[in-house]
Design an enzyme around this catalytic site. Structure first.
Site, mmCIF file in Angstrom:
data_model
loop_
_atom_site.group_PDB
_atom_site.id
_atom_site.type_symbol
_atom_site.label_atom_id
_atom_site.label_comp_id
_atom_site.label_asym_id
_atom_site.label_seq_id
_atom_site.Cartn_x
_atom_site.Cartn_y
_atom_site.Cartn_z
ATOM 1 N N HIS A 346 0.788 -1.238 0.000
ATOM 2 C CA HIS A 346 0.000 0.000 0.000
ATOM 3 C C HIS A 346 0.814 1.278 0.000
ATOM 4 O O HIS A 346 0.240 2.349 0.161
ATOM 5 C CB HIS A 346 -0.922 0.046 1.226
ATOM 6 C CG HIS A 346 -2.070 -0.903 1.161
ATOM 7 N ND1 HIS A 346 -3.278 -0.572 0.598
ATOM 8 C CD2 HIS A 346 -2.192 -2.186 1.568
ATOM 9 C CE1 HIS A 346 -4.100 -1.600 0.685
ATOM 10 N NE2 HIS A 346 -3.467 -2.601 1.262
ATOM 11 N N LYS A 534 -9.945 13.407 4.208
ATOM 12 C CA LYS A 534 -8.975 12.309 4.223
ATOM 13 C C LYS A 534 -8.020 12.574 5.372
ATOM 14 O O LYS A 534 -8.055 13.658 5.952
ATOM 15 C CB LYS A 534 -8.212 12.209 2.904
ATOM 16 C CG LYS A 534 -7.666 13.563 2.404
ATOM 17 C CD LYS A 534 -6.983 13.453 1.052
ATOM 18 C CE LYS A 534 -7.913 13.295 -0.109
ATOM 19 N NZ LYS A 534 -7.853 11.992 -0.774
ATOM 20 N N ARG A 535 -7.183 11.652 5.705
ATOM 21 C CA ARG A 535 -6.224 11.897 6.778
ATOM 22 C C ARG A 535 -5.340 13.090 6.435
ATOM 23 O O ARG A 535 -5.035 13.333 5.283
ATOM 24 C CB ARG A 535 -5.353 10.668 7.019
ATOM 25 C CG ARG A 535 -6.068 9.615 7.817
ATOM 26 C CD ARG A 535 -5.240 8.385 8.008
ATOM 27 N NE ARG A 535 -4.110 8.616 8.891
ATOM 28 C CZ ARG A 535 -4.205 8.779 10.217
ATOM 29 N NH1 ARG A 535 -5.378 8.774 10.806
ATOM 30 N NH2 ARG A 535 -3.134 8.957 10.942
ATOM 31 N N LYS A 540 -0.732 14.593 0.983
ATOM 32 C CA LYS A 540 -2.103 14.760 0.481
ATOM 33 C C LYS A 540 -2.411 16.236 0.186
ATOM 34 O O LYS A 540 -3.402 16.561 -0.442
ATOM 35 C CB LYS A 540 -3.103 14.167 1.468
ATOM 36 C CG LYS A 540 -3.017 12.637 1.563
ATOM 37 C CD LYS A 540 -4.029 12.079 2.541
ATOM 38 C CE LYS A 540 -3.950 10.571 2.741
ATOM 39 N NZ LYS A 540 -4.702 9.792 1.726
ATOM 40 N N THR A 642 -9.123 5.771 -2.181
ATOM 41 C CA THR A 642 -10.447 5.186 -2.411
ATOM 42 C C THR A 642 -11.518 6.253 -2.178
ATOM 43 O O THR A 642 -12.629 6.122 -2.677
ATOM 44 C CB THR A 642 -10.715 3.986 -1.474
ATOM 45 O OG1 THR A 642 -10.379 4.368 -0.135
ATOM 46 C CG2 THR A 642 -9.903 2.784 -1.884
ATOM 47 N N LYS A 646 -15.346 7.044 -4.024
ATOM 48 C CA LYS A 646 -16.636 7.288 -3.352
ATOM 49 C C LYS A 646 -17.284 8.557 -3.903
ATOM 50 O O LYS A 646 -18.485 8.600 -4.160
ATOM 51 C CB LYS A 646 -16.433 7.439 -1.846
ATOM 52 C CG LYS A 646 -15.834 6.230 -1.156
ATOM 53 C CD LYS A 646 -15.403 6.574 0.282
ATOM 54 C CE LYS A 646 -14.496 5.509 0.856
ATOM 55 N NZ LYS A 646 -13.792 5.968 2.078
HETATM 56 C C1 LIG Z 1 -12.466 6.150 2.300
HETATM 57 C C2 LIG Z 1 -11.945 6.608 3.591
HETATM 58 C C3 LIG Z 1 -10.597 6.939 3.721
HETATM 59 C C4 LIG Z 1 -9.634 6.911 2.557
HETATM 60 O O1 LIG Z 1 -9.706 8.162 1.898
HETATM 61 P P1 LIG Z 1 -8.571 8.652 0.874
HETATM 62 O O2 LIG Z 1 -9.153 9.912 0.341
HETATM 63 O O3 LIG Z 1 -8.482 7.603 -0.174
HETATM 64 O O4 LIG Z 1 -7.331 8.848 1.618
HETATM 65 C C5 LIG Z 1 -10.146 7.379 4.945
HETATM 66 N N1 LIG Z 1 -10.960 7.475 6.009
HETATM 67 C C6 LIG Z 1 -12.276 7.182 5.915
HETATM 68 C C7 LIG Z 1 -13.134 7.335 7.121
HETATM 69 C C8 LIG Z 1 -12.814 6.724 4.716
HETATM 70 O O5 LIG Z 1 -14.111 6.420 4.642
#
Ligand SMILES: *Cc1c(COP(=O)(O)O)cnc(C)c1O
Length: 800
Positions: A346, A534-535, A540, A642, A646
């Protein structure tokens, strides 16, 4: 079980009074939720038992997904929807004056993960069960999941998360299936008939007690299992400090490490990892032996997947059990093991590749260390045969080198498949980080683009859009997401596009209400909802986003009548507690928000909102309301992402770099339905290598950049103190490792393209619809079908 609403109501009321010991009117929301959960779990149990029996008798190949994280979120709604009884229960409860939505909100997120890696594991479980594949998860039952974030004056505060405070209705404790896990101690060897055998003595034993969660498939009777291990004291030994033993034991499953990209170098983390894999591997082997007699064919009946390197000790643990407990010889054991395991990588961030100091590793796991040492010896010997005299190469591939155990090297050597999650990331692994391994094992490397379960991320979380889709193309897409493509025939249907607009506005209105409630900020549902959740991490680049907002503010000030479309920028992000820089960025977002939100020059055209405590259930509320999805990592750094998928599935347009799965999103939707900007991965990597990027030039030659960077430190920002000097320095003195200034101009231009595209609503809606219609590829059903066919080699049922 509940063939009618009446039957459900009766069963529910009876159980509610029995379990709470109260008359119905006196029961609390929590009582009502607990009873509902218990009732549903009992309802699930019949299929659960049946599924397990079926697996036992039909002897299907079983898949086990080992992951240090499972970011499940809430389960009530998902279970009711998958069971097909959501409406029945909703109406039944409605008759009793209970709103099912209130019940859903009582449930705490099971936040046993940090981010994408853990959420991927949860999406996979849903897809495997829904596709009738025998796939199970093994993880850890952390007493405290990822911390709860509170924002106080713009600073992140961390509170211990308490998902177990009121118990957890979905789990079943199985103390009779407890496993004993040994740590520390010594290895004694003895010889008999020329065979050496090993005994682990003086070990400290920890009990691993399983808690099983049912994983309910959609529209099927399949119920798989997620087994989460809890650490408990096993036996006190004379002469040892009892309290210390208890504390040390329970600490193993006390906290989730709040970071998946850094190796904290703690014994505890290593203990967690071995605890997970030892309990899991021995359970898997016992269960296998109860179905089949012969271990030499194990790989034909069992596939084990390791989600990143955290569970990689499963490989030497399997060797240990096969050799020490079942008497297999080394070569047979190695053959079976490597054919059973598959690995997903990853990250390419080299600082995130796990390594353990031998001096920490060896005393804690003495027998496992011996086995890894042997694996390494044999591996290096093979390398020597292949590359005689090439010391440097062999050193670069060794599993133990320079006093460290290299987990990724062990993973590659010990498994038959290495998956790089997105095409670009797989190529970077092959050409750079893992190049030597790729040369030696070219056949192991493959790419399985990640996915998300469209059932949670569209059907369950976006009812207005889901019902619009249903009215247009029926509901076959719920089982077969590729059929979302049928929506393409509506791109010229203005009545449909109008309904798509209405659905989006409904979701935006709902989010606007929530923002008013929680943040006290008024936002306009007709503004562009531009979202980055996101984190928080430097790569990022939330920083790029907030600096650009500061730039938009500067434009408003210079020209208050500029024709700037109204925009709402929404952030959600947790920073790892020890990640100082990330916390500064959270403060900066709040400081810019304070400057901009009510400033007269802005005239309400820009709002900045930070929603605290980002987690799965919050993401489910936010994503359906997005117009723009910000996926702006420095190219080459995001393995996949991911979140991007979404958003796409919910009709948001991506504003992003050519990184991770953004590239595959672009391939699906075409250049005209996505906003791409910035350096490409090769360009970033080249400039990093040859050192040709000087951030200072961008400061001196771009007035916009000079102005906003100066604002970081000259007192322009409210409550700035000296907080933002670190950020200023990272961009200039430290030459902007993540190319924020380098990509700024291109990013600002992409924002202008977004703004002008949004003005043509009909065309925007068409783009949005194309994104939804082509998102089926990013369902985890597609990913799982690929894993099943090409990695796990499990057959038929449910596979398309
Ligand atoms: C999908 C998801 C992530 C991953 O998000 P990225 O934008 O791909 O880093 C992180 N935290 C939560 C709660 C998520 O649902």
């Amino acid at each position: 079980m509940f063939s009618s609403q009446e039957e459900f109501k009766e069963a529910y009321l009876k159980k509610l009074e029995m379990t709470s010991g109260k008359a119905f009117p006196d029961t609390t929301l929590q009582d009502r939720y607990d009873t509902l959960g218990q009732l549903i779990r009992e309802y699930i149990s019949m299929n659960w038992i049946q599924t397990n029996e079926q697996y036992r008798y039909q002897k299907q190949k079983q898949v086990y997904y080992l992951s240090i994280e499972f970011l499940l979120g809430r389960l009530l709604r998902q279970n009711l929807m998958n069971l097909g009884i959501y409406e029945l229960v909703e109406e039944g409860l409605g008759d009793l004056g209970i709103d099912l939505k209130d019940m859903e909100d009582v449930e705490q997120d099971a936040a046993l993960g940090n981010g994408g890696l853990g959420r991927l594991a949860a999406c996979f479980l849903d897809s495997m069960a829904s596709m009738d594949l025998p796939g199970h998860g093994y993880g850890i039952r952390y007493k405290h999941g990822l911390f709860e974030q509170k924002i106080v004056n713009g600073y992140q505060m961390e509170l211990p998360e308490q998902w177990l405070r009121h118990g957890y209705v979905w789990e079943v404790r199985k103390p009779d299936l407890m496993m004993q896990i040994p740590f520390w101690g010594r290895i004694e060897s003895s010889e008999k008939d020329g065979v050496t055998s090993f005994r682990h003595v003086d070990a400290e034993i920890v009990a691993a007690v399983p808690y099983d969660l049912p994983v309910v498939g959609y529209g099927t009777t399949t119920v798989n299992t997620l087994r989460l291990w809890n650490a408990e004291p096993y036996a006190y030994k004379a002469g040892r400090d009892m309290m210390k033993y208890k504390r040390d034991t329970e600490a193993i499953t006390e906290f989730l490490y709040p970071d998946d990209t850094q190796d904290e170098g703690k014994v505890l983390r290593l203990k967690q990892q071995y605890f997970l894999v030892s309990a899991s591997i021995r359970t898997i082997l016992e269960s296998y032996l109860s179905r089949h007699g012969d271990l030499t064919n194990l790989h034909e009946h069992v596939a084990i997947h390791i989600n990143d390197t955290h569970p990689v000790l499963a490989i030497p643990e399997m060797m240990r059990v096969l050799i020490d407990e079942y008497g297999m010889d080394w070569d047979s054991a190695w053959g079976v093991t490597t054919k059973t395991f598959a690995y997903t990588n990853h990250t390419t961030l080299s600082e995130a590749l796990e390594r353990w100091l031998v001096r920490i590793f060896q005393p804690l796991l003495p027998r496992i260390y011996m086995i890894i040492d042997e694996i390494n010896e044999r591996f290096c010997r093979d390398l020597w045969d292949a590359y005689p005299g090439e010391w440097g190469r062999i050193e670069g591939m060794a599993i133990i080198a320079h006093g460290e155990v290299k987990m990724a090297h062990l993973a590659i050597a010990g498994s038959h498949s290495v998956n790089g999650v997105a095409k670009i990331h797989t190529n970077i692994l092959k050409e750079r980080e893992m190049n030597l391994f790729y040369q030696y094992f070219p056949g192991k490397f493959n790419s399985k683009t990640n996915g998300i379960t469209h059932r949670r991320w569209l059907l369950n979380s976006n009812p207005p859009l889901a019902s619009l889709i249903q009215s247009a193309i029926g509901d076959a897409w719920i089982k077969d997401p590729s059929r979302l493509s049928e929506l393409e025939s509506f791109t010229a249907d203005s009545a449909f596009l109008e309904n798509l607009h209405k659905a989006k506005q409904l979701n935006k209105k709902r989010l606007a209400d929530r923002i008013l409630q929680t943040n006290g900020i008024v936002v306009d549902p007709d503004s562009i909802f531009d979202i980055q959740i996101k984190r928080l991490h430097a790569y990022k680049r939330q920083l790029l986003n907030i600096l650009h907002i500061l730039h938009l503010f500067n434009r408003c000030q210079e020209n208050p009548d500029a024709d700037i479309p109204s925009r709402t920028f929404i952030f959600g992000a947790k920073a790892s507690p020890g990640y100082y820089y990330a916390k500064k960025i959270i403060k900066l977002i709040h400081s810019v928000a304070d400057l901009v939100n009510d400033h007269p020059a802005v005239k309400g055209r820009i709002k900045v909102v930070f929603l605290e405590n980002y987690r799965v259930s919050l993401a489910e509320e936010i994503i359906p309301a997005a117009d723009v999805s910000q996926q702006i990592s420095t190219a080459s750094k995001e393995a996949s992402g991911t979140g991007n998928m979404k958003f796409m599935m919910n009709g948001a347009l991506t504003l992003g770099t050519l990184d991770g799965a953004n590239i595959e999103i672009q391939e699906q939707v075409g250049d005209e339905n996505i906003f791409i900007f910035g350096l490409r991965a090769e360009e970033v990597m080249k400039q990093q290598q040859d050192g040709s990027y000087y951030s200072m030039e961008y400061y001196h030659h771009d007035e916009r950049i000079k102005k906003m960077l100066d604002q970081l430190i000259d007192g322009s920002l409210p409550d700035a103190g000296d907080h933002f000097e670190t950020i200023y320095d990272s961009l200039l003195a430290e030459n902007d490792e993540f190319f924020v200034l380098r990509d700024f101009d291109s990013y600002a231009k992409a924002h202008e393209r977004v703004a002008s595209a949004y003005r043509d609503q009909e065309s925007w809606l068409r783009m949005s619809l194309i994104n939804i219609a082509r998102s089926g590829y990013f369902s985890s059903d597609r990913t799982i079908a690929e894993y099943a066919r090409e990695i796990w080699r499990i057959g038929g049922v449910g596979l398309r």
